[in-house]
Scaffold this motif. Structure first.
Motif, PDB file in Angstrom:
ATOM      1  N   LEU A  72       0.855  -1.191   0.000  1.00 53.49           N
ATOM      2  CA  LEU A  72       0.000   0.000   0.000  1.00 53.49           C
ATOM      3  C   LEU A  72       0.885   1.234   0.000  1.00 53.49           C
ATOM      4  N   PRO A  73       0.380   2.351  -0.535  1.00 48.74           N
ATOM      5  CA  PRO A  73       1.146   3.594  -0.463  1.00 48.74           C
ATOM      6  C   PRO A  73       1.400   3.994   0.990  1.00 48.74           C
ATOM      7  N   VAL A  74       2.551   4.587   1.250  1.00 49.89           N
ATOM      8  CA  VAL A  74       2.908   5.013   2.601  1.00 49.89           C
ATOM      9  C   VAL A  74       1.850   5.952   3.167  1.00 49.89           C
ATOM     10  N   SER A  75       1.302   6.826   2.344  1.00 49.28           N
ATOM     11  CA  SER A  75       0.289   7.769   2.834  1.00 49.28           C
ATOM     12  C   SER A  75      -0.943   7.037   3.380  1.00 49.28           C
ATOM     13  N   VAL A  76      -1.324   5.960   2.755  1.00 51.43           N
ATOM     14  CA  VAL A  76      -2.466   5.167   3.221  1.00 51.43           C
ATOM     15  C   VAL A  76      -2.101   4.468   4.528  1.00 51.43           C
ATOM     16  N   VAL A  77      -0.906   3.915   4.586  1.00 52.73           N
ATOM     17  CA  VAL A  77      -0.459   3.226   5.801  1.00 52.73           C
ATOM     18  C   VAL A  77      -0.409   4.196   6.983  1.00 52.73           C
ATOM     19  N   LYS A  78       0.030   5.419   6.745  1.00 54.98           N
ATOM     20  CA  LYS A  78       0.080   6.408   7.819  1.00 54.98           C
ATOM     21  C   LYS A  78      -1.318   6.700   8.366  1.00 54.98           C
ATOM     22  N   ILE A  79      -2.311   6.734   7.516  1.00 49.44           N
ATOM     23  CA  ILE A  79      -3.691   6.949   7.964  1.00 49.44           C
ATOM     24  C   ILE A  79      -4.142   5.780   8.837  1.00 49.44           C
ATOM     25  N   LEU A  80      -3.849   4.561   8.387  1.00 46.57           N
ATOM     26  CA  LEU A  80      -4.226   3.369   9.149  1.00 46.57           C
ATOM     27  C   LEU A  80      -3.493   3.320  10.489  1.00 46.57           C
ATOM     28  N   LEU A  81      -2.223   3.693  10.493  1.00 48.52           N
ATOM     29  CA  LEU A  81      -1.465   3.720  11.742  1.00 48.52           C
ATOM     30  C   LEU A  81      -2.033   4.753  12.707  1.00 48.52           C
ATOM     31  N   GLY A  82      -2.490   5.875  12.181  1.00 45.97           N
ATOM     32  CA  GLY A  82      -3.128   6.885  13.022  1.00 45.97           C
ATOM     33  C   GLY A  82      -4.343   6.330  13.734  1.00 45.97           C
ATOM     34  N   ASP A  83      -5.140   5.531  13.023  1.00 37.01           N
ATOM     35  CA  ASP A  83      -6.308   4.893  13.636  1.00 37.01           C
ATOM     36  C   ASP A  83      -5.880   4.005  14.807  1.00 37.01           C
ATOM     37  N   LEU A  84      -4.861   3.180  14.555  1.00 34.30           N
ATOM     38  CA  LEU A  84      -4.408   2.242  15.579  1.00 34.30           C
ATOM     39  C   LEU A  84      -3.764   2.949  16.763  1.00 34.30           C
ATOM     40  N   LEU A  85      -3.060   4.027  16.497  1.00 37.42           N
ATOM     41  CA  LEU A  85      -2.433   4.787  17.580  1.00 37.42           C
ATOM     42  C   LEU A  85      -3.492   5.439  18.463  1.00 37.42           C
ATOM     43  N   GLU A  86      -4.512   5.991  17.842  1.00 32.88           N
ATOM     44  CA  GLU A  86      -5.585   6.648  18.597  1.00 32.88           C
ATOM     45  C   GLU A  86      -6.324   5.679  19.508  1.00 32.88           C
ATOM     46  N   THR A  87      -6.413   4.409  19.127  1.00 25.49           N
ATOM     47  CA  THR A  87      -7.119   3.416  19.946  1.00 25.49           C
ATOM     48  C   THR A  87      -6.179   2.678  20.891  1.00 25.49           C
ATOM     49  N   GLY A  88      -4.909   3.039  20.899  1.00 25.31           N
ATOM     50  CA  GLY A  88      -3.958   2.427  21.806  1.00 25.31           C
ATOM     51  C   GLY A  88      -3.491   1.040  21.407  1.00 25.31           C
ATOM     52  N   ARG A  89      -3.753   0.644  20.180  1.00 22.92           N
ATOM     53  CA  ARG A  89      -3.360  -0.698  19.727  1.00 22.92           C
ATOM     54  C   ARG A  89      -1.897  -0.779  19.313  1.00 22.92           C
ATOM     55  N   ILE A  90      -1.267   0.368  19.073  1.00 23.63           N
ATOM     56  CA  ILE A  90       0.151   0.410  18.730  1.00 23.63           C
ATOM     57  C   ILE A  90       0.825   1.538  19.500  1.00 23.63           C
ATOM     58  N   THR A  91       2.134   1.462  19.571  1.00 18.14           N
ATOM     59  CA  THR A  91       2.923   2.600  20.011  1.00 18.14           C
ATOM     60  C   THR A  91       3.898   2.930  18.888  1.00 18.14           C
ATOM     61  N   ALA A  92       4.300   4.183  18.838  1.00 19.51           N
ATOM     62  CA  ALA A  92       5.219   4.646  17.800  1.00 19.51           C
ATOM     63  C   ALA A  92       6.455   5.221  18.471  1.00 19.51           C
ATOM     64  N   ARG A  93       7.595   4.808  17.969  1.00 16.92           N
ATOM     65  CA  ARG A  93       8.872   5.317  18.478  1.00 16.92           C
ATOM     66  C   ARG A  93       9.511   6.122  17.367  1.00 16.92           C
ATOM     67  N   HIS A  94       9.510   7.424  17.528  1.00 16.70           N
ATOM     68  CA  HIS A  94      10.039   8.315  16.504  1.00 16.70           C
ATOM     69  C   HIS A  94      11.537   8.511  16.695  1.00 16.70           C
ATOM     70  N   PRO A  95      12.337   8.145  15.708  1.00 17.43           N
ATOM     71  CA  PRO A  95      13.785   8.355  15.838  1.00 17.43           C
ATOM     72  C   PRO A  95      14.160   9.811  16.063  1.00 17.43           C
ATOM     73  N   ARG A  96      13.339  10.727  15.600  1.00 16.67           N
ATOM     74  CA  ARG A  96      13.687  12.135  15.784  1.00 16.67           C
ATOM     75  C   ARG A  96      13.621  12.553  17.250  1.00 16.67           C
ATOM     76  N   PHE A  97      13.042  11.695  18.101  1.00 15.47           N
ATOM     77  CA  PHE A  97      12.989  11.986  19.523  1.00 15.47           C
ATOM     78  C   PHE A  97      14.106  11.271  20.281  1.00 15.47           C
ATOM     79  N   ALA A  98      15.141  10.874  19.568  1.00 17.42           N
ATOM     80  CA  ALA A  98      16.301  10.257  20.201  1.00 17.42           C
ATOM     81  C   ALA A  98      16.948  11.289  21.114  1.00 17.42           C
ATOM     82  N   PRO A  99      17.849  10.858  21.962  1.00 13.50           N
ATOM     83  CA  PRO A  99      18.467  11.819  22.895  1.00 13.50           C
ATOM     84  C   PRO A  99      18.949  13.079  22.181  1.00 13.50           C
ATOM     85  N   THR A 100      18.624  14.179  22.785  1.00 20.10           N
ATOM     86  CA  THR A 100      18.993  15.465  22.200  1.00 20.10           C
ATOM     87  C   THR A 100      20.029  16.146  23.061  1.00 20.10           C
ATOM     88  N   LYS A 101      20.493  17.277  22.598  1.00 21.91           N
ATOM     89  CA  LYS A 101      21.490  18.047  23.328  1.00 21.91           C
ATOM     90  C   LYS A 101      21.000  18.375  24.739  1.00 21.91           C
TER      91      LYS A 101
END
Length: 116
Positions: A68-97
């Motif tokens: 599936l296109p990434v844009s579609v997958v992101k929408i589906l992941l948003g659904d799952l995140l909102e219902t607490g069925r998944i967690t997301a670990r964003h690399p951009r939130f890695a340790p900062t200065k």
């Protein structure tokens, strides 16, 4: 085979007419982890994502596995995140200065080591 029919009608149905991911859009390398098992009656794409993410899986890998296109997958992941069925670990939130020791502390440690 799911995902091989990328017609606009199918993608419209999969996303329930939504064309944009939620505000907390995911990066391609965001790691997704399943927090709850699929339940009966769940949209098949949601259930497949939960099955794929038993171990941390990047958004781009999920899109490739679902064909599936990434844009579609992101929408589906948003659904799952909102219902607490998944967690997301964003690399951009890695340790900062801000999380690193300040320069004065490092200087004091260096000075202490030099006196040894």
């Amino acid at each position: 085979m799911p995902g091989w029919d990328d017609s606009p009608d199918r993608l419209y149905t999969v996303t329930r007419g939504r064309s944009r991911p939620p505000e907390h859009a995911f990066d391609l390398v965001t790691l997704i982890v399943t927090e709850q098992e699929p339940v009966a009656g769940m949209q098949s794409e949601h259930a497949r994502i939960l099955g794929l993410c038993a171990t941390p899986t990047a958004v781009v890998e999920i899109a490739a596995d679902l064909a599936l296109p990434v844009s579609v997958v992101k929408i589906l992941l948003g659904d799952l995140l909102e219902t607490g069925r998944i967690t997301a670990r964003h690399p951009r939130f890695a340790p900062t200065k801000a999380r690193l020791p300040d320069l004065d502390t490092l200087k004091q440690v260096l000075h202490g080591l030099q006196r040894l």
